[in-house]
Design a protein around this motif. Sequence first.
Motif, mmCIF file in Angstrom:
data_model
loop_
_atom_site.group_PDB
_atom_site.id
_atom_site.type_symbol
_atom_site.label_atom_id
_atom_site.label_comp_id
_atom_site.label_asym_id
_atom_site.label_seq_id
_atom_site.Cartn_x
_atom_site.Cartn_y
_atom_site.Cartn_z
ATOM 1 N N ILE A 185 93.424 35.324 -43.104
ATOM 2 C CA ILE A 185 92.093 35.274 -43.817
ATOM 3 C C ILE A 185 91.051 34.951 -42.888
ATOM 4 O O ILE A 185 91.117 33.889 -42.341
ATOM 5 N N VAL A 186 90.122 35.991 -42.864
ATOM 6 C CA VAL A 186 88.851 35.809 -41.609
ATOM 7 C C VAL A 186 87.667 35.775 -42.479
ATOM 8 O O VAL A 186 87.522 36.584 -43.255
ATOM 9 N N ARG A 187 87.056 34.747 -42.282
ATOM 10 C CA ARG A 187 85.485 34.705 -42.893
ATOM 11 C C ARG A 187 84.620 35.013 -41.958
ATOM 12 O O ARG A 187 84.558 34.388 -40.829
ATOM 13 N N ILE A 188 83.733 35.759 -42.460
ATOM 14 C CA ILE A 188 82.500 36.015 -41.512
ATOM 15 C C ILE A 188 81.288 35.193 -42.323
ATOM 16 O O ILE A 188 81.144 35.643 -43.382
ATOM 17 N N VAL A 189 80.886 34.313 -41.494
ATOM 18 C CA VAL A 189 79.734 33.158 -42.170
ATOM 19 C C VAL A 189 78.685 33.990 -42.686
ATOM 20 O O VAL A 189 78.165 34.803 -42.082
ATOM 21 N N PRO B 258 87.524 38.958 -53.162
ATOM 22 C CA PRO B 258 86.423 38.735 -53.973
ATOM 23 C C PRO B 258 85.643 37.246 -54.034
ATOM 24 O O PRO B 258 86.463 36.464 -53.403
ATOM 25 N N ALA B 259 84.496 37.360 -54.230
ATOM 26 C CA ALA B 259 83.842 36.089 -54.026
ATOM 27 C C ALA B 259 84.171 34.973 -54.520
ATOM 28 O O ALA B 259 84.317 33.920 -54.332
ATOM 29 N N THR B 260 84.890 35.178 -55.793
ATOM 30 C CA THR B 260 85.755 34.115 -56.677
ATOM 31 C C THR B 260 86.813 33.733 -55.878
ATOM 32 O O THR B 260 87.669 32.553 -56.408
ATOM 33 N N ASP B 261 87.498 34.268 -54.947
ATOM 34 C CA ASP B 261 88.933 33.789 -54.201
ATOM 35 C C ASP B 261 88.447 32.522 -53.496
ATOM 36 O O ASP B 261 87.551 32.634 -52.527
ATOM 37 N N LEU B 262 89.078 31.657 -53.891
ATOM 38 C CA LEU B 262 89.010 30.316 -52.952
ATOM 39 C C LEU B 262 89.789 29.952 -51.867
ATOM 40 O O LEU B 262 90.273 29.221 -51.493
ATOM 41 N N SER B 263 90.735 31.022 -51.502
ATOM 42 C CA SER B 263 91.648 30.924 -50.216
ATOM 43 C C SER B 263 90.908 30.359 -49.026
ATOM 44 O O SER B 263 89.792 30.653 -48.633
ATOM 45 N N THR B 264 91.704 29.440 -48.329
ATOM 46 C CA THR B 264 91.514 28.885 -47.376
ATOM 47 C C THR B 264 91.353 30.054 -45.874
ATOM 48 O O THR B 264 92.415 30.708 -45.805
ATOM 49 N N SER B 265 90.254 30.053 -45.346
ATOM 50 C CA SER B 265 90.181 30.883 -44.202
ATOM 51 C C SER B 265 91.058 30.269 -43.052
ATOM 52 O O SER B 265 91.109 29.287 -42.622
ATOM 53 N N ASP B 266 91.799 31.325 -42.570
ATOM 54 C CA ASP B 266 92.441 30.865 -41.252
ATOM 55 C C ASP B 266 91.480 30.890 -40.049
ATOM 56 O O ASP B 266 91.813 30.193 -39.026
#
Length: 92
Positions: free
Chosen positions: A2-6, A59-67
């Motif tokens: 999981i990749v988050r783009i801030v 989805p914005a509601t997904d609270l998965s931790t970003s790798d």
Amino acid sequence: MIVRIVGEAQYRVPDNERDHLNQLDDAVVAAVTANDEAKFKAGYDALLTEVRTKGSTLPATDLSTSDIALPHPDLTLAEAKSIFVGAGLIPN
């Protein structure tokens, strides 16, 4: 992974894309080290584009931790100098 783009979203990116993302990350680190703004911008844009196109938006509601967390898309070279150092943001 999981990749988050801030400031944008989280993406589920296939694990087999890690090496390619790492290569793009390394190119950004090299551009930052060389203080080459054009190469930095092109490289960072390529990294973001790869995440967006190879990943599926969570989805914005997904609270998965970003790798992996990538800075906001309008990151400047000056800001990148304290972020893209050493091995970069994507570990081997």
